[in-house]
Design an enzyme around this catalytic site. Structure first.
Site, mmCIF file in Angstrom:
data_model
loop_
_atom_site.group_PDB
_atom_site.id
_atom_site.type_symbol
_atom_site.label_atom_id
_atom_site.label_comp_id
_atom_site.label_asym_id
_atom_site.label_seq_id
_atom_site.Cartn_x
_atom_site.Cartn_y
_atom_site.Cartn_z
ATOM 1 C CB SER A 189 -0.932 -0.005 1.167
ATOM 2 O OG SER A 189 -1.604 -1.201 1.322
ATOM 3 C CD GLN A 190 -0.648 7.241 -1.440
ATOM 4 O OE1 GLN A 190 -1.922 6.934 -1.086
ATOM 5 N NE2 GLN A 190 -0.188 8.267 -1.786
#
Lengths: 246, 809
Positions: free
Chosen positions: A96-97
Site C-alpha cells: 500500500s501507499q
C-alpha cells in the site's frame, strides 16, 4: 605472478567499492525514508480534519522510520520504495501507499500490549510496522506464495512477534481471539461476522476500501464496550466541503 | 517482371470487400480482446488511437504514391499480406508489453508502454488502409464502386463478427482474420494477374495462424483484474468459459475458500451464505450463483441486506426483478414469499448457466412454478408489457470497483434515465414500490442522482409532492431507494424504521425525517446522504446541483450518461491534492475520453500536415498551392465528422428501440454501411454539383424528419415483435444512409479531376476525422445530448456541400 598481484588489488578495490556503494545506498534509503516521513506527516496534517488525526503518534513515526520498506518490495523496485505510492508485489497484489499505511496504523491506536490480527499479509510491511508497536501480531494470507514469502521475509528481518499463516481470513484466528485491533486489507462485500466476534469490546477494525492502487476511504468498525457495532467512514483525501465552498 | 504495375481495368473489388470486412471485424475483435486483458475504457482508448493507422496510411500514400503506383499490384498484395500477419503478430507482441493502466499516474514508464502498444496496433490498420487508398489512387474512374465495396465489406464484417463471436473464442477469431487476409491476397493476386507463386505465400498465410501454439494465443489478462486475483486463491479454477458479444463469461469455482458475495449485508447478520459459484464478465464484474437446496431458512441472510427493505413494506408481492443474473434477487424474493416473480435478464449465457449447467446447484430457481424468466432487455420488456407489479426491484448490476472508479461514465445506460424511471413507475400497481439499490460512493454520486431522477419522474407523472413518495436507506456499502406512486403511509414508514433499526442500517431520507435520526450506525464524516436528499427534494434543488462538486443532474434518453459525474471545473482542485490523494475521486471515464481525444487530435495533425510538408518541399509553387488547398482539408474533415456524428447518434436512438444493445449495433451499423455503399454506387449516375445538392438535401430532410418524428414512430412500434422492429429500423435507416454514402466518393471524383495526387491524402484526412469525431461525438453527447450531435452533423454536411459547390464553380 604479476597478474595475480593485480588481481588481488582489483578484488580489494571491487569489495571496497561494493561496501562503499552499499553504505551509500543505506544512507540514501535513510534520507529517502526521512523525506517520505516528512511528506506523510504533512499529508496527515492536511487531512486531519477528515481523519480526526492531525498528527501521527511518535511511536507510529518511529515504526515507520525503523521498518525498511525497500526490503518489502520486489527486487529492482527498491529505488521506488520511499516514494509515496503503492507498488506491485506480484500475484495481483500491491504494497500500500505509505500514507495509507501510516494513517491506518494511527487509526488503530495500537498499544504496546495489544494483540493484533491482520487479514491480507501481502508483502508483510504492515505487519512489520505493527510488530514494532505491539507485542504480538497475527497475520493471515490467502495466497500461498505470498504467505510463504512474507513469513520468510519477516523472520529474516527479525520481526519475531509476527505469526503468518496461509488460511481463509473470513474465520479470523479463533485460537488467538479476541483481538484489540484487526486490519483487513482483503476485499469483501461484507464484514465477516467471525471477525466482528473476534474483536474485543472497545476494539477497532480498519478496512481500506477501493482498488489496489487507489484507496478511496477507510472503513472503521468499532465495537463498543457493550458489544454493539458501528462503522465509521474516513476519507483520506481533502476534498470537502462538497458544496458551497467555491 | 511481375512486380511491375500493369494496366488492369477492373479494380480488385472482391479483395477490397474482404479486406474491409476483416478490418472492421478486427477492430471489433481488438476491442473485445483488450476488454478481456485490460479494461473496457482502456480498450476504447487503445483502439481509437490504433484506428489512426488510416490517417497515417493516407499520408504515406501521398508521399510515396509515385513509387507505389509503379508497382501497384505488388504494393497492394504486399499490404494485404502485411495486414494478415500484423493482425495476429502485433496483437501477440502488444500482449507481451507490461502495460498496467492502473499505474499510469504513478509510474511514467507506463506511458512509454502505452505508446509502444499504439505503434504496434496502428500497423494492421495502416496496411489495410493502404490497400484501399492504393486502389482509389489507381482506379480514379471507379471511385464510387470502390467506396461501395469498402462500405459493403465493412457492413458484412460488422454483421459476421457479432455472429461468429458466439461460436469461437476471441483468439480463434484472430486466426480466422489472419487467414481471411490470406484469402484476400489470393483474390488480389488473381485480379491483378500476378505470378501464381504469390498464391503459395497466401496459402501459407491461411495455414500458419492455425499452426501457432495455443499458448501463444492464450489471453494474458491483467493480474489486477478481479478474476486474475481470484485465481490466485488455492484450488480456485475456471470451470467453463462462454463467449459472446456481451463479454467473455468465466464460471469459477472455489471449493476450499468459498465465495461469500452478499453486497449490503448488515453487520448484525450472523449467518454465512451458502456455497456460491462466481461469474466474471471479461474477468471483471463478479456476480454469483448461490446454492439452494430447497431449505428456505438457509437464505435468511438475504433478509439482512438493504435491498430487502421493500419486502418488509409489502406483503407477498408480485415482483419484477430487472437484471436477475445468477438469481440472488430471485432467491431474496422467494425467501420473502413473493406471490409471483418475473425475472428479466439480458445475458442469455448467464440464463443458460442457471437454467442448465447449474440448475440443480441453484435449486432450479428459474423453473419454479411462481418464477417466469424473460431473456430480454429491461426497458424493452417493460415497454412491451402492460402488466403491473407490486414491486419492481433493480439489482446491483455493476461491480463496486468499476462503479467507484467512475469507469462507466462513457457507457450509455437507458435503465437510469428519467424516462426509464417513469416507465417503471407506470408499471407499478397503485400501491406498488420501485426499489433501486446502488453501491455507496463517497462523496455520494449515483444514489443522489438516482434520487433526483426519481423526483423528476414523479413530477413528470403529475405528482406534486415527490418528497412524500421516497425513502432512502443505506448500509456501509449499499444504498436502497424506494419510490411509490402514492405517498408513503405512516404504517409503511414505521416498518422502514423498524427494518433499519433491527439491522443497523441508516436512514438517509423519509418524509418528515429529522437529522438526529441519521448517520447513527454507519457514520460518515458528514450527513452527506441526508443533506443531499433533503436538498434535492426541496425547492433549492437547482442550487444544490450547481454547488455540488459532482454532476447530479438526472440523465435522459437524449443524454443517457447516468454515470457521468465529472464536473470539469472541479478537476484542477482534485488533481492538486497532494500525494495522489485526489486520484480515487476522479471520474476516470470522462478523463480517459479527453486524453484519447487529445492524443487523437495531435496524431491527426501530424498525419495530416507532416506528409504534405515533406512532399511539397520537392514541388514547385504551383503544385504546392494545388495540394494544400482548403477544400481537401475542410471538405473531408467535415464529411468524416458528419458521417460519424449521424451514425453514432442514430445507433443510440435505435439501441433504445431495438432493446438489445449488441444486436442493435450490429443491425444499425450493418444497415448504415450497406445502404451508404449503395448510395456511393448510385451517386455516379448524377452530374457533379447536382449530385452533391441532392445528397446533402436528402440527408438534411431525412435527419430533420427523424429528429421530429422518430420517437413517435418508435412509440407506435415499441411492442411489435423483434423481426418487425428490425425490418422497420432498416427501412428507416435506408434513405438517410443512402444519401450519406454519396458525398465522399463525389469529393474524391472531384479531386480526381482537379488534384489527383491529393486523393490519398483526402482518404487519410477523412480517416483521421472519423476517428477524432467518434471520440468527440461521445464527449458532445455526454454534455449536450444526441440531438445536438445530429444538428451539428447537419451543419457539417451543409458546410461541406457549400465547399463542394464553390470548388465546382
Amino acid at each position: 605472478m604479476i597478474h595475480l598481484f593485480y588481481l588481488d588489488r582489483v578484488i580489494t578495490i571491487i569489495v571496497l567499492s561494493l561496501f562503499i556503494f552499499s553504505s551509500a545506498c543505506a544512507d540514501d534509503f535513510s534520507s529517502a525514508r526521512k523525506k517520505l516521513l516528512t511528506e506523510i506527516q504533512l499529508d496527515v496534517k492536511r487531512t486531519g480534519f477528515l481523519t480526526g488525526k492531525d498528527s501521527l503518534n511518535s511511536r507510529v513515526v518511529d515504526a515507520l522510520d525503523k521498518v525498511p520498506r525497500h526490503k518489502f518490495v520486489r527486487p529492482g523496485d527498491e529505488k521506488y520504495a520511499y516514494e509515496n505510492r503503492p507498488l506491485r508485489i506480484g500475484y495481483g497484489q500491491t504494497i500500500s501507499q505509505p500514507y495509507i499505511v501510516a494513517i491506518m496504523t494511527e487509526l488503530l491506536n495500537v498499544d504496546a500490549t495489544d494483540k493484533i490480527l491482520e487479514i491480507g499479509t501481502g508483502s508483510g510491511y504492515q505487519a512489520a510496522i505493527l510488530s514494532v508497536l505491539t507485542k504480538s501480531v497475527f497475520s493471515i494470507e490467502i495466497i500461498e506464495p505470498l504467505a510463504k514469502q512474507a513469513r520468510l521475509r519477516l523472520s529474516r528481518l527479525n520481526y519475531d512477534n509476527v505469526q503468518v499463516r496461509m488460511a481463509d481470513g473470513y474465520y479470523g484466528w479463533e485460537d488467538e481471539a479476541p483481538f484489540d485491533a484487526i486490519v483487513v486489507t482483503a476485499a469483501a462485500t461484507h464484514v465477516p461476522p467471525p471477525l466482528v466476534n473476534q474483536l474485543k469490546p472497545g476494539g477497532i477494525m480498519v478496512i481500506p476500501v477501493g482498488s489496489q492502487f487507489l484507496t478511496q476511504q477507510l472503513m472503521l468498525v468499532e465495537k463498543s464496550s457493550d458489544g454493539t457495532v458501528r462503522t465509521r467512514q474516513v476519507l483520506p483525501v481533502s476534498f470537502v466541503p462538497l458544496t458551497g465552498a467555491h | 517482371m511481375w512486380l511491375q504495375g500493369r494496366s488492369i481495368n477492373t479494380p480488385p473489388l472482391l479483395a477490397i470487400f474482404l479486406i474491409s470486412a476483416i478490418t472492421l471485424a478486427y477492430e471489433v475483435l481488438l476491442t473485445r480482446l483488450f476488454s478481456i486483458i485490460q479494461w473496457h475504457h482502456f480498450a476504447y482508448m487503445i483502439i481509437s488511437i490504433a484506428l489512426l493507422g488510416y490517417g497515417a496510411s493516407g499520408s504515406f500514400l501521398m508521399v510515396f504514391q509515385n513509387r507505389l503506383k509503379a508497382y501497384v499490384s505488388y504494393s497492394l498484395t504486399a499490404n494485404i499480406f502485411l495486414f494478415a500477419i500484423s493482425s495476429i503478430g502485433c496483437f501477440l507482441m502488444a500482449q507481451q508489453i507490461p502495460f498496467n493502466p492502473l499505474e499510469l499516474f504513478w509510474d511514467r514508464s507506463q506511458w512509454l508502454w502505452l505508446l509502444l502498444i499504439y505503434l504496434l496496433l496502428i500497423l494492421p490498420f495502416f496496411f489495410s488502409a493502404n490497400c484501399i487508398g492504393l486502389v482509389f489512387l489507381c482506379y480514379k474512374n471507379k471511385i464510387n464502386r470502390i467506396y461501395a465495396a469498402d462500405l459493403q465489406g465493412a457492413a458484412t464484417g460488422a454483421l459476421v463478427v457479432v455472429i461468429i463471436i458466439y461460436w469461437f473464442f476471441p483468439s480463434d477469431i484472430l486466426r480466422i482474420i489472419a487467414s481471411a487476409g490470406g484469402v484476400a491476397v489470393i483474390l488480389a493476386t488473381i485480379n491483378q494477374k500476378l505470378n501464381p507463386k504469390v498464391i503459395t505465400l497466401a496459402l501459407v498465410t491461411i495455414i500458419v495462424p492455425w499452426l501457432l501454439p495455443n499458448s501463444w494465443l492464450a489471453l494474458n489478462p491483467s493480474e489486477y483484474k478481479p478474476l486474475s486475483q481470484t485465481l490466485q486463491i488455492t484450488d480456485t479454477k475456471v470451470v467453463s468459459e462462454k463467449n459472446g458479444p456481451m463479454g467473455l463469461l468465466s464460471v469459477v469455482e472455489s471449493p476450499t475458500i468459498p465465495f461469500r458475495h452478499v453486497p449490503g449485508l448488515s453487520l448484525t447478520n450472523p449467518l454465512e451464505p451458502p456455497q456460491q459459484i462466481a461469474l466474471f464478465s471479461d474477468g471483471d464484474g463478479m456476480s454469483v450463483i448461490t446454492q439452494f437446496k430447497g431449505d428456505i431458512s438457509t437464505l435468511s441472510y438475504l433478509a439482512n441486506t438493504t435491498s430487502a427493505l421493500p419486502y418488509h413494506v409489502l406483503h407477498t408481492p408480485n415482483v419484477l426483478i430487472l437484471g436477475a443474473g445468477g438469481g440472488a434477487d430471485v432467491l431474496q424474493a422467494m425467501y420473502h414469499q413473493a406471490n409471483n416473480i418475473d425475472a428479466v435478464e439480458l445475458n442469455e449465457q448467464v440464463v443458460a448457466l442457471v437454467k442448465n449447467e447449474y440448475s440443480i446447484f441453484s435449486g432450479d430457481i428459474y423453473n419454479q412454478n411462481n418464477v417466469q424468466l424473460h431473456t430480454a432487455e429491461a426497458r424493452g420488456f417493460l415497454a412491451s408489457t402492460t402488466q403491473r407489479y407490486d414491486l419492481i426491484q433493480m439489482a446491483l448490476m455493476d461491480s463496486f470497483a468499476a462503479s467507484s472508479a467512475g469507469l462507466y461514465a462513457l457507457n450509455e445506460s437507458y435503465l437510469y434515465t428519467v424516462e426509464a424511471i417513469t416507465l417503471y413507475l407506470q408499471r407499478l400497481t397503485d400501491d406498488g414500490v420501485l426499489s433501486l439499490t446502488r453501491w455507496i460512493k463517497l462523496p455520494p454520486r449515483d444514489t443522489l442522482k438516482l434520487l433526483a431522477t426519481a423526483k423528476q419522474a414523479l413530477l413528470d407523472l403529475g405528482v406534486s409532492n415527490p418528497e412524500q413518495h421516497i425513502a432512502l436507506i443505506r448500509s456501509w456499502n449499499t444504498a436502497t431507494l424506494v419510490i411509490k406512486r402514492v405517498p408513503l403511509s405512516d404504517n409503511e414508514i414505521q416498518k422502514i424504521l423498524a427494518f433499519c433499526k433491527k439491522r443497523s442500517f441508516d436512514l438517509a431520507y423519509y418524509p418528515a425525517i429529522s437529522s438526529e435520526e441519521t448517520n447513527l450506525y454507519n457514520v460518515l464524516p458528514e450527513r452527506y446522504y441526508f443533506d443531499g436528499a433533503r436538498a434535492l427534494l426541496s425547492s433549492n434543488a437547482e442550487q444544490y446541483f450547481d454547488d455540488y462538486k459532482y454532476n447530479l443532474k438526472p440523465a435522459t434518453d437524449d443524454k443517457p450518461y447516468f454515470f457521468n459525474f465529472l464536473k470539469w471545473q472541479f478537476l484542477p482542485e482534485i488533481i492538486s491534492l497532494p500525494a495522489g490523494q485526489g486520484l480515487p475521486l476522479i471520474e476516470w471515464g470522462s478523463i480517459i475520453l479527453v486524453i484519447t481525444l487529445l492524443q487523437a487530435l495531435l496524431l491527426s495533425l501530424i498525419f495530416i500536415l507532416l506528409p504534405v510538408w515533406i512532399y511539397d518541399r520537392k514541388q514547385n509553387k504551383q503544385a504546392r498551392e494545388n495540394h494544400f488547398n482548403t477544400f481537401v482539408i475542410s471538405y473531408f474533415i467535415l464529411l468524416g465528422a458528419a458521417f460519424m456524428f449521424v451514425e453514432i447518434a442514430f445507433i443510440q436512438k435505435f439501441i433504445l428501440f431495438l432493446s438489445h444493445p449488441t444486436y442493435a449495433i450490429a443491425v444499425v451499423l450493418t444497415g448504415f454501411l450497406l445502404f451508404a455503399g449503395m448510395g456511393s454506387a448510385y451517386s455516379r449516375k448524377w452530374t457533379m454539383p447536382k449530385a452533391i445538392k441532392i445528397a446533402i438535401a436528402g440527408i438534411c430532410i431525412c435527419a430533420v424528419f427523424y429528429l421530429i418524428f422518430l420517437s413517435n414512430i418508435f412509440h407506435w412500434f415499441i411492442s411489435a415483435n423483434d423481426i418487425v422492429k428490425v425490418v422497420l429500423s432498416l427501412l428507416l435507416i435506408f434513405p438517410l444512409a443512402f444519401f450519406m454514402g454519396m458525398p465522399f466518393p463525389l469529393g474524391l471524383n472531384l479531386l480526381a479531376k482537379i488534384s489527383p495526387e491529393t486523393i490519398a491524402w483526402a482518404w487519410g484526412i477523412n480517416g483521421c476525422a472519423s476517428v477524432v469525431s467518434a471520440i468527440a461525438a461521445t464527449l458532445v453527447a455526454l454534455n449536450y445530448g444526441f440531438t445536438t450531435i445530429i444538428i451539428m452533423a447537419l451543419v457539417f454536411y451543409l458546410l461541406a456541400g457549400l465547399f463542394f459547390i464553390k470548388k465546382c464553380q
